[in-house]
Design a protein around this motif. Structure first.
Motif, PDB file in Angstrom:
ATOM      1  N   UNK A   4      24.017 105.621 100.399  1.00  0.00           N
ATOM      2  CA  UNK A   4      23.562 104.705 101.443  1.00  0.00           C
ATOM      3  C   UNK A   4      24.438 103.463 101.515  1.00  0.00           C
ATOM      4  N   UNK A   5      24.893 102.989 100.352  1.00  0.00           N
ATOM      5  CA  UNK A   5      25.716 101.779 100.324  1.00  0.00           C
ATOM      6  C   UNK A   5      27.156 102.033 100.724  1.00  0.00           C
TER       7      UNK A   5
ATOM      8  N   UNK B 273      25.772 102.256 111.367  1.00  0.00           N
ATOM      9  CA  UNK B 273      24.815 101.900 110.309  1.00  0.00           C
ATOM     10  C   UNK B 273      25.519 101.158 109.174  1.00  0.00           C
ATOM     11  N   UNK B 274      24.918 100.054 108.733  1.00  0.00           N
ATOM     12  CA  UNK B 274      25.427  99.271 107.610  1.00  0.00           C
ATOM     13  C   UNK B 274      24.240  98.914 106.726  1.00  0.00           C
ATOM     14  N   UNK B 275      24.138  99.579 105.588  1.00  0.00           N
ATOM     15  CA  UNK B 275      22.993  99.394 104.698  1.00  0.00           C
ATOM     16  C   UNK B 275      23.289  98.261 103.714  1.00  0.00           C
ATOM     17  N   UNK B 276      22.426  97.259 103.621  1.00  0.00           N
ATOM     18  CA  UNK B 276      22.687  96.101 102.757  1.00  0.00           C
ATOM     19  C   UNK B 276      22.364  96.366 101.295  1.00  0.00           C
ATOM     20  N   UNK B 277      22.638  95.360 100.460  1.00  0.00           N
ATOM     21  CA  UNK B 277      22.201  95.378  99.072  1.00  0.00           C
ATOM     22  C   UNK B 277      23.304  95.361  98.048  1.00  0.00           C
ATOM     23  N   UNK B 278      24.481  95.925  98.390  1.00  0.00           N
ATOM     24  CA  UNK B 278      25.574  95.920  97.430  1.00  0.00           C
ATOM     25  C   UNK B 278      26.261  94.557  97.433  1.00  0.00           C
ATOM     26  N   UNK B 279      26.712  94.141  96.265  1.00  0.00           N
ATOM     27  CA  UNK B 279      27.320  92.816  96.143  1.00  0.00           C
ATOM     28  C   UNK B 279      28.461  92.627  97.128  1.00  0.00           C
ATOM     29  N   UNK B 280      29.303  93.644  97.271  1.00  0.00           N
ATOM     30  CA  UNK B 280      30.477  93.520  98.140  1.00  0.00           C
ATOM     31  C   UNK B 280      30.107  93.407  99.610  1.00  0.00           C
ATOM     32  N   UNK B 281      28.883  93.755  99.961  1.00  0.00           N
ATOM     33  CA  UNK B 281      28.461  93.656 101.357  1.00  0.00           C
ATOM     34  C   UNK B 281      28.167  92.218 101.761  1.00  0.00           C
ATOM     35  N   UNK B 282      27.882  91.381 100.768  1.00  0.00           N
ATOM     36  CA  UNK B 282      27.509  90.011 101.065  1.00  0.00           C
ATOM     37  C   UNK B 282      26.136  89.886 101.690  1.00  0.00           C
ATOM     38  N   UNK B 283      25.379  90.996 101.720  1.00  0.00           N
ATOM     39  CA  UNK B 283      24.042  91.001 102.310  1.00  0.00           C
ATOM     40  C   UNK B 283      23.045  91.457 101.259  1.00  0.00           C
TER      41      UNK B 283
END
Length: 259
Positions: free
Chosen positions: A135-136, A149-159
């Motif tokens: 998902x990430x 689709x852009x699933x948040x939560x990973x550190x590199x996502x900044x979200x």
């Protein structure tokens, strides 16, 4: 021959002060500080310690979680410099959130939690870890389909994700979000084909215990059926991490998957 005087300090004392907090959700007075410090360098060398306790009464906190936020500054002075000098400053948060166990606790505020307990190599929860990783990192190939689709939560996502605690009946917006997440997730899980093996459970990411779950309504989430044991173990681990790290309602954190 006369020896020159020793320029080294013989006295060294520490103390702490605090500041209060005021924000959109409430305010609290400065935290209480009690303790003492050795006065002599010799005492420090012999193993004496500086011991201070920073605390706040639940009645001083705001929201039903009884939050208090305080800046804590460390000061020092010596016989060579009698003026108190600030050495460092940090921020602490104290709470008595009922869903985080009995009694209250304090955590350092100048960090963002990272939930890193899942591993896709695990024989007990690896299916959930694999789902989150996909998902990430490859959201376009997760269900349900959504363009961009852009699933948040990973550190590199900044979200980051934001905790949505269950025991917050006082937060009407949270109650609505939980109901929306359940409704949207259930309908989407029921529509998955081919049907999973009997007993398998529909795993979701972002977690149902976050504001960024399916109930957000932006389609940036993923569903996948996994073995029930993996789903149960993963849920238990996440709940324990919330407790250990004192992740309160509406607090942000990241999720990272280990190999």
């Amino acid at each position: 021959m006369r020896q020159p005087p020793n320029p080294a300090t013989t006295d060294l004392e520490l103390t702490y002060t605090t500041s209060g907090y005021s924000g959109p959700m409430g305010s609290n007075p400065l935290c209480d500080v009690a303790g003492q410090s050795p006065l002599k360098v010799l005492d420090w060398k012999l193993g004496s310690m500086s011991e201070f306790i920073v605390s706040s009464a639940p009645s001083a906190g705001y929201t039903p979680d009884k939050l208090s936020r305080c800046g804590v500054a460390q000061w020092a002075r010596s016989d060579l410099n009698l003026t108190w000098l600030q050495l460092q400053r940090t921020n602490v948060r104290q709470d008595s959130a009922p869903y985080l166990g009995t009694g209250g606790a304090s955590v350092f505020q100048d960090w963002m939690g990272v939930f890193w307990k899942y591993s896709w190599a695990s024989p007990t929860h690896g299916q959930v870890a694999d789902h989150i990783w996909d998902a990430q990192t490859d959201p376009a190939n997760t269900y349900p389909a959504k363009a961009g689709k852009a699933v948040p939560g990973r550190n590199s996502s900044g979200k980051p994700l934001t905790r949505l605690a269950n025991q917050t009946v006082w937060d009407t917006e949270a109650n609505t979000r939980r109901a929306d997440t359940t409704r949207i997730r259930t309908a989407a899980c029921d529509a998955i084909t081919p049907r999973p093996p009997d007993g398998w459970q529909c795993d979701e990411y972002p977690f149902a215990s976050t504001w960024e779950g399916a109930g957000l309504g932006d389609g940036n989430y993923s569903l996948r059926y996994v073995a029930p044991g993996h789903n149960l173990e993963a849920g238990t681990m996440l709940g324990q991490w919330y407790l250990d790290e004192r992740i309160i309602h509406r607090e942000a954190f990241y999720t990272e998957i280990a190999p």
